[in-house]
Design a protein around this motif. Structure first.
Motif, PDB file in Angstrom:
ATOM      1  N   GLN A 134       0.834  -1.194   0.000  1.00  0.00           N
ATOM      2  CA  GLN A 134       0.000   0.000   0.000  1.00  0.00           C
ATOM      3  C   GLN A 134       0.873   1.250   0.000  1.00  0.00           C
ATOM      4  N   GLY A 135       1.842   1.277  -0.893  1.00  0.00           N
ATOM      5  CA  GLY A 135       2.676   2.454  -1.018  1.00  0.00           C
ATOM      6  C   GLY A 135       3.641   2.659   0.124  1.00  0.00           C
ATOM      7  N   VAL A 136       4.285   1.611   0.594  1.00  0.00           N
ATOM      8  CA  VAL A 136       5.282   1.751   1.663  1.00  0.00           C
ATOM      9  C   VAL A 136       6.658   1.768   1.005  1.00  0.00           C
ATOM     10  N   THR A 189      -7.711   6.189   8.494  1.00  0.00           N
ATOM     11  CA  THR A 189      -7.718   6.137   7.042  1.00  0.00           C
ATOM     12  C   THR A 189      -6.272   5.897   6.624  1.00  0.00           C
ATOM     13  N   ALA A 190      -6.041   4.781   5.991  1.00  0.00           N
ATOM     14  CA  ALA A 190      -4.683   4.444   5.577  1.00  0.00           C
ATOM     15  C   ALA A 190      -4.168   5.509   4.617  1.00  0.00           C
ATOM     16  N   PRO A 191      -2.919   5.921   4.766  1.00  0.00           N
ATOM     17  CA  PRO A 191      -2.348   6.949   3.881  1.00  0.00           C
ATOM     18  C   PRO A 191      -2.120   6.397   2.483  1.00  0.00           C
ATOM     19  N   ALA A 192      -1.950   7.315   1.537  1.00  0.00           N
ATOM     20  CA  ALA A 192      -1.633   6.914   0.168  1.00  0.00           C
ATOM     21  C   ALA A 192      -0.258   6.270   0.119  1.00  0.00           C
ATOM     22  N   ALA A 193       0.642   6.724   0.991  1.00  0.00           N
ATOM     23  CA  ALA A 193       1.990   6.158   1.037  1.00  0.00           C
ATOM     24  C   ALA A 193       2.594   6.361   2.415  1.00  0.00           C
ATOM     25  N   LEU A 194       3.443   5.419   2.771  1.00  0.00           N
ATOM     26  CA  LEU A 194       4.253   5.526   3.986  1.00  0.00           C
ATOM     27  C   LEU A 194       5.704   5.484   3.556  1.00  0.00           C
ATOM     28  N   THR A 195       6.518   6.303   4.172  1.00  0.00           N
ATOM     29  CA  THR A 195       7.955   6.242   3.943  1.00  0.00           C
ATOM     30  C   THR A 195       8.596   5.902   5.280  1.00  0.00           C
ATOM     31  N   ILE A 196       9.361   4.827   5.280  1.00  0.00           N
ATOM     32  CA  ILE A 196      10.038   4.386   6.491  1.00  0.00           C
ATOM     33  C   ILE A 196      11.540   4.595   6.261  1.00  0.00           C
ATOM     34  N   THR A 197      12.106   5.522   7.007  1.00  0.00           N
ATOM     35  CA  THR A 197      13.523   5.845   6.856  1.00  0.00           C
ATOM     36  C   THR A 197      14.275   5.280   8.057  1.00  0.00           C
ATOM     37  N   ILE A 198      15.359   4.570   7.771  1.00  0.00           N
ATOM     38  CA  ILE A 198      16.191   3.994   8.825  1.00  0.00           C
ATOM     39  C   ILE A 198      17.588   4.579   8.660  1.00  0.00           C
ATOM     40  N   ALA A 199      17.975   5.393   9.597  1.00  0.00           N
ATOM     41  CA  ALA A 199      19.273   6.070   9.481  1.00  0.00           C
ATOM     42  C   ALA A 199      19.979   6.108  10.811  1.00  0.00           C
ATOM     43  N   THR A 209      12.183   6.673  11.150  1.00  0.00           N
ATOM     44  CA  THR A 209      11.238   7.776  10.997  1.00  0.00           C
ATOM     45  C   THR A 209      10.176   7.328  10.011  1.00  0.00           C
ATOM     46  N   VAL A 210       8.915   7.387  10.422  1.00  0.00           N
ATOM     47  CA  VAL A 210       7.812   6.984   9.553  1.00  0.00           C
ATOM     48  C   VAL A 210       7.035   8.233   9.165  1.00  0.00           C
ATOM     49  N   THR A 211       6.949   8.455   7.860  1.00  0.00           N
ATOM     50  CA  THR A 211       6.268   9.616   7.301  1.00  0.00           C
ATOM     51  C   THR A 211       5.074   9.158   6.489  1.00  0.00           C
ATOM     52  N   SER A 212       3.965   9.853   6.650  1.00  0.00           N
ATOM     53  CA  SER A 212       2.726   9.540   5.943  1.00  0.00           C
ATOM     54  C   SER A 212       2.518  10.553   4.821  1.00  0.00           C
ATOM     55  N   THR A 213       2.060  10.067   3.672  1.00  0.00           N
ATOM     56  CA  THR A 213       1.696  10.949   2.574  1.00  0.00           C
ATOM     57  C   THR A 213       0.218  10.739   2.278  1.00  0.00           C
TER      58      THR A 213
END
Length: 169
Positions: free
Chosen positions: A47-49, A159-169, A117-121
């Motif tokens: 789902q856009g992760v 409501t599930a986001p259009a995309a999730l970005t999971i950044t591991i740094a 860091t988890v970002t929702s779009t």
């Protein structure tokens, strides 16, 4: 020679020529269809992760669930332990949560504190940071080990986001 009148253009064509033309077209379509391959692409996601990291971690099994039982938040940074679960915040029964499996790959830094860091779009394109969470990698890397990370959304509706970005740094 028998002829057939073609619709729309009102021309007459010999039946033999029409049959030959249709045979050539049919053969061409079949030859093209048998040569086409479809390759599904999955940008490390569901789902856009999307996962942004240095290749030392991967994310799978991203899902949304309803919390069944309350759970305390995990102290940060969470020490890496194969099969462990890290709770970003306290889970409240009835709320929706976001869970995913974090898998360690070869080559990562040992005894290093990483930040997730988890970002929702949203479908509108607006982005927002859902949370950050820290864990410490093990003193010895064993590729394939996993941990589950769970975050309570703080809401009984989600409501599930259009995309999730999971950044591991």
């Amino acid at each position: 020679m028998k002829t057939v009148k073609l619709p729309f253009i009102q021309r007459r064509v010999g039946l033999i020529y029409l049959g030959a033309f249709l045979a050539i077209i049919s053969f061409s379509v079949v030859a093209f269809a048998s040569s086409v391959t479809i390759t599904n692409s999955n940008d490390a996601g569901y789902q856009g992760v999307y996962v942004q990291d240095n290749g030392y971690y991967s994310v799978t099994n991203t899902n949304y669930y309803v919390v069944e039982a309350a759970q305390s938040a995990t102290s940060q940074p969470l020490a890496w332990s194969n099969g462990a679960t890290g709770y970003v915040n306290a889970l409240v029964a009835g709320d929706w949560d976001l869970a995913f499996s974090l898998t360690i790959n070869a080559g990562g830094l040992t005894s290093h504190t990483y930040t997730i860091t988890v970002t929702s779009t949203a479908s509108s394109g607006a982005t927002s940071t859902l949370y950050t969470f820290q864990f410490t990698s093990p003193a010895s890397i064993t590729a394939g080990q996993t941990m589950t990370i769970i975050w309570d959304t703080g809401s009984t509706t989600w409501t599930a986001p259009a995309a999730l970005t999971i950044t591991i740094a």
